[in-house]
Design an enzyme around this catalytic site. Structure first.
Site, PDB file in Angstrom:
ATOM      1  N   ASP A  13       0.858  -1.188   0.000  1.00 33.49           N
ATOM      2  CA  ASP A  13       0.000   0.000   0.000  1.00 33.49           C
ATOM      3  C   ASP A  13       0.897   1.242   0.000  1.00 33.49           C
ATOM      4  O   ASP A  13       2.090   1.155   0.303  1.00 33.49           O
ATOM      5  CB  ASP A  13      -0.920   0.029   1.234  1.00 33.49           C
ATOM      6  CG  ASP A  13      -1.851   1.235   1.231  1.00 33.49           C
ATOM      7  OD1 ASP A  13      -2.441   1.536   0.170  1.00 33.49           O
ATOM      8  OD2 ASP A  13      -1.971   1.924   2.263  1.00 33.49           O
ATOM      9  N   SER A  14       0.296   2.376  -0.306  1.00 36.37           N
ATOM     10  CA  SER A  14       1.065   3.621  -0.268  1.00 36.37           C
ATOM     11  C   SER A  14       1.442   3.993   1.166  1.00 36.37           C
ATOM     12  O   SER A  14       2.357   4.780   1.369  1.00 36.37           O
ATOM     13  CB  SER A  14       0.236   4.749  -0.879  1.00 36.37           C
ATOM     14  OG  SER A  14      -0.958   4.899  -0.137  1.00 36.37           O
ATOM     15  N   CYS A  76      -4.083  -1.391  -2.319  1.00 35.62           N
ATOM     16  CA  CYS A  76      -4.223   0.043  -2.526  1.00 35.62           C
ATOM     17  C   CYS A  76      -5.150   0.222  -3.717  1.00 35.62           C
ATOM     18  O   CYS A  76      -4.844  -0.233  -4.822  1.00 35.62           O
ATOM     19  CB  CYS A  76      -2.852   0.657  -2.812  1.00 35.62           C
ATOM     20  SG  CYS A  76      -2.896   2.399  -3.229  1.00 35.62           S
ATOM     21  N   GLU A 155      -3.295   8.676   8.105  1.00 36.53           N
ATOM     22  CA  GLU A 155      -1.836   8.553   8.228  1.00 36.53           C
ATOM     23  C   GLU A 155      -1.337   9.219   9.522  1.00 36.53           C
ATOM     24  O   GLU A 155      -0.350   8.810  10.093  1.00 36.53           O
ATOM     25  CB  GLU A 155      -1.125   9.157   7.009  1.00 36.53           C
ATOM     26  CG  GLU A 155      -1.243   8.311   5.743  1.00 36.53           C
ATOM     27  CD  GLU A 155      -0.395   7.026   5.768  1.00 36.53           C
ATOM     28  OE1 GLU A 155       0.732   7.056   6.277  1.00 36.53           O
ATOM     29  OE2 GLU A 155      -0.890   5.984   5.285  1.00 36.53           O
ATOM     30  N   CYS A 187     -10.924   2.799  -0.602  1.00 36.97           N
ATOM     31  CA  CYS A 187      -9.548   3.154  -0.283  1.00 36.97           C
ATOM     32  C   CYS A 187      -9.223   2.376   0.975  1.00 36.97           C
ATOM     33  O   CYS A 187     -10.025   2.375   1.925  1.00 36.97           O
ATOM     34  CB  CYS A 187      -9.437   4.661  -0.036  1.00 36.97           C
ATOM     35  SG  CYS A 187      -7.820   5.154   0.612  1.00 36.97           S
ATOM     36  N   HIS A 189      -7.389   2.894   3.314  1.00 38.23           N
ATOM     37  CA  HIS A 189      -7.278   3.678   4.548  1.00 38.23           C
ATOM     38  C   HIS A 189      -8.644   3.855   5.227  1.00 38.23           C
ATOM     39  O   HIS A 189      -8.713   4.066   6.431  1.00 38.23           O
ATOM     40  CB  HIS A 189      -6.723   5.073   4.246  1.00 38.23           C
ATOM     41  CG  HIS A 189      -5.246   5.122   4.034  1.00 38.23           C
ATOM     42  ND1 HIS A 189      -4.632   4.562   2.944  1.00 38.23           N
ATOM     43  CD2 HIS A 189      -4.249   5.670   4.782  1.00 38.23           C
ATOM     44  CE1 HIS A 189      -3.319   4.771   3.023  1.00 38.23           C
ATOM     45  NE2 HIS A 189      -3.067   5.443   4.128  1.00 38.23           N
TER      46      HIS A 189
HETATM   47  N1  DGL Z   1      -4.754   3.463   0.572  1.00 37.39           N
HETATM   48  C1  DGL Z   1      -4.698   3.815  -0.768  1.00 37.39           C
HETATM   49  C2  DGL Z   1      -5.927   3.431  -1.546  1.00 37.39           C
HETATM   50  O1  DGL Z   1      -6.501   2.427  -1.246  1.00 37.39           O
HETATM   51  C3  DGL Z   1      -4.142   5.094  -1.205  1.00 37.39           C
HETATM   52  C4  DGL Z   1      -4.128   6.256  -0.344  1.00 37.39           C
HETATM   53  C5  DGL Z   1      -3.234   7.303  -0.940  1.00 37.39           C
HETATM   54  O2  DGL Z   1      -2.029   7.065  -0.958  1.00 37.39           O
HETATM   55  O3  DGL Z   1      -3.728   8.349  -1.381  1.00 37.39           O
HETATM   56  O4  DGL Z   1      -6.317   4.110  -2.462  1.00 37.39           O
END
Ligand code: DGL
Length: 283
Positions: A13-14, A76, A155, A187, A189
């Site tokens: 993931d990012s 991600c 984050e 997402c 997150h």
């Molecule tokens: N968690 C990531 C996603 O599912 C990306 C969040 C990001 O880096 O902007 O899109």
């Protein structure tokens, strides 16, 4: 005769959002060993150029692939939305994204055929969710909204309180006017904001996290190819490894916060390893 493949699974993931997928994998297939990579130095990906996201994704997955994993999970949505076919063509092992599993889950859940999807700007503008939904269920209506403020909150570990709730309410206001009955957290997150998102949507909107559905698909894939890890003792199994392109402190805190209880004793000894990627400084 059952055969096993004891190589680890690579999860990318990012940032820390993919830990929601790790959590689901751990509860569903606890014998599997996981190598996680959070590209925290370059997070967020969600408002970058798609080509940049493709380049970053290749760098991270090259790294994980070279560690000898048996499958790669792109945990991600942003990277899945703009890079999955490229990544699937690049490696001779299964590469699993999170969008199709999330779309399939939404189709199963909706009763009214009106689904909401929230994600990063890149994910929403890519149109990947409506495409995945309509591929299976053309009659379902999909209403999308980018929520660029959510990832920075997660984050930083900011997932509760009046200020966060106000941001969530403002971001979802338009979507909630569309009479949706389910909302895909598009997402990885966002499940970490789920209690506050649910408080804003009210109980009549069912939240869908692609993390759980993705873990199901990974399990099915490994089982079908006789590639599950052999059973192992939970107390003595090797620690999972969490790589980060940033320094390890925030990753360690995120692991404690998001995996501590769900993960069991093995996460207390999780190894956090800072890594410098080839072009990490070049963008
Ligand atoms: N968690 C990531 C996603 O599912 C990306 C969040 C990001 O880096 O902007 O899109």
């Amino acid at each position: 005769m059952t055969q096993f493949d004891n190589r680890p699974i690579g999860v990318f993931d990012s940032g820390v959002g993919g830990l929601t997928v790790v959590r689901s994998l751990r509860s569903l297939i606890p014998d599997e060993e996981i190598l996680y990579f959070g590209d925290m130095a370059r997070c967020p990906y969600g408002d970058r150029h798609p080509r940049e996201v493709q380049q970053f994704s290749k760098e991270v997955l090259d790294f994980l692939y070279n560690q000898g994993v048996k499958a790669l999970v792109v945990a991600c949505n942003t990277a899945t939305a703009v890079a999955l076919p490229i990544l699937q063509a690049r490696y001779p092992i299964p590469v699993i994204g999170v969008i199709q599993p999330g779309a399939r889950a939404a189709i199963r859940v909706t009763r009214t055929g009106r689904i909401g999807v929230i994600g990063t700007a890149v994910t929403i503008h890519s149109g990947a969710y409506p495409e995945a939904v309509h591929h299976v269920a053309p009659e379902v209506e999909v209403f999308s909204e980018a929520c660029p403020q959510f990832v920075p909150l997660v984050e930083q570990g900011l997932v509760a309180g009046a200020d966060v709730e106000a941001i969530v309410a403002e971001s979802l206001a338009e979507l909630l006017g569309k009479d949706i009955d389910s909302l895909v957290l598009g997402c990885t997150h966002y499940p970490l904001l789920a209690p506050i998102i649910q408080a804003v949507t009210g109980p009549d909107v069912q939240l869908i996290s692609s993390a759980e559905q993705t873990a199901e698909e990974v399990k099915t894939l490994l089982r079908r190819s006789n590639s599950l890890h052999a059973p192992q003792d939970r107390e003595t199994r090797p620690a999972d490894r969490f790589y980060t392109s940033s320094d390890g402190t925030r990753m360690r805190r995120a692991i404690e916060l998001w995996l501590g209880d769900a993960g069991g004793p093995e996460f207390r000894g999780a190894l956090v390893v800072p890594v410098q990627l080839p072009s990490a400084q070049s963008y």
